[in-house]
Enzyme design. Structure first.
Site: not given
Ligand code: AMP
Length: 211
Positions: A13, A88, A127, A155, A166
């Site tokens: 994404k 989410r 990544r 990360r 995740r």
């Molecule tokens: P991402 O970079 O989108 O993979 O997000 C990294 C982490 O941020 C996720 O594993 C969650 O812990 C938190 N996070 C990001 N977006 C959301 C969301 N919309 N709702 C809840 N947690 C989120």
């Protein structure tokens, strides 16, 4: 254009969003990026989000919804947006519907990037992100240009065990949103396997309808 980008962690994404932003003039709103920036700045929100993020769990809905409310008020949002990593959960999607109703805005499309689970782990562990620009690369599949001056990092939550959690969280809590947006008639699934530019070509075919 007002878009949602759905898909499991590691589906690509972030990579595809860079091209969509470049070509369609939308602003990318990545809740993950905003949370990481809050953690870096040591804000109250960042501190609250920390343990959830490190475990690969979702940050509570209330915190995320308040955060996105502020983001959607920003003037640059007027020309269009791409929501990356939000919503989410079903409650987040319902809250988004309410917010957009209040603002008198309608979603054009929810792009669902589809990638099988075994491919995701391979992708995520390779990544790397550039500290200066936020650009996302992959050590094998999408290496940074050799002549570039990059400061790459991995990360924290891209370790294999966290990645597996995740993916499970995505299956349990986020996947139901495909059905949620299908019922609204705006979900469009794109095969997320293959060359990055071919995948992007398929995204363009969808997005050109809304230009
Ligand atoms: P991402 O970079 O989108 O993979 O997000 C990294 C982490 O941020 C996720 O594993 C969650 O812990 C938190 N996070 C990001 N977006 C959301 C969301 N919309 N709702 C809840 N947690 C989120």
């Amino acid at each position: 254009m007002r878009l949602i980008f759905l898909g499991p962690p590691g589906a690509g994404k972030g990579t595809q969003a860079q091209y969509i932003v470049r070509d369609y003039g939308v602003t990318q709103l990545s809740t993950g990026d905003i949370l990481r920036a809050n953690r870096k700045d040591g804000t109250e929100l960042g501190k609250k989000a920390q343990t959830y993020m490190d475990a690969g769990d979702l940050v509570p809905d209330e915190l995320i919804i308040d955060m996105i409310k502020e983001e959607l008020k920003k003037p640059e949002i007027q020309k269009g947006f791409l929501l990356d990593g939000f919503p989410r959960t079903v409650p987040q999607a319902e809250a988004l519907d309410t917010l957009l109703d209040e603002l008198g805005l309608k979603l054009d499309s929810t792009l669902v990037l589809d990638v099988p689970n075994d491919e995701l782990v391979k992708r995520i562990t390779g990544r790397r992100t550039d500290r200066k620009t936020g650009k996302v690369f992959h050590v094998i599949f999408n290496p940074p240009p050799e002549d570039g001056d990059f400061d790459l990092y991995q990360r924290e939550d891209d370790k294999e065990e966290t990645v597996r959690n995740r993916i499970k969280v995505y299956e349990d809590q986020t996947k139901p949103l495909i059905d949620y947006y299908s019922k609204k008639g705006i979900a469009e699934t794109i095969e997320g396997i293959g060359k990055i530019d071919e995948i992007y070509g398929n995204i363009q075919k969808v997005l050109d309808k809304y230009k």
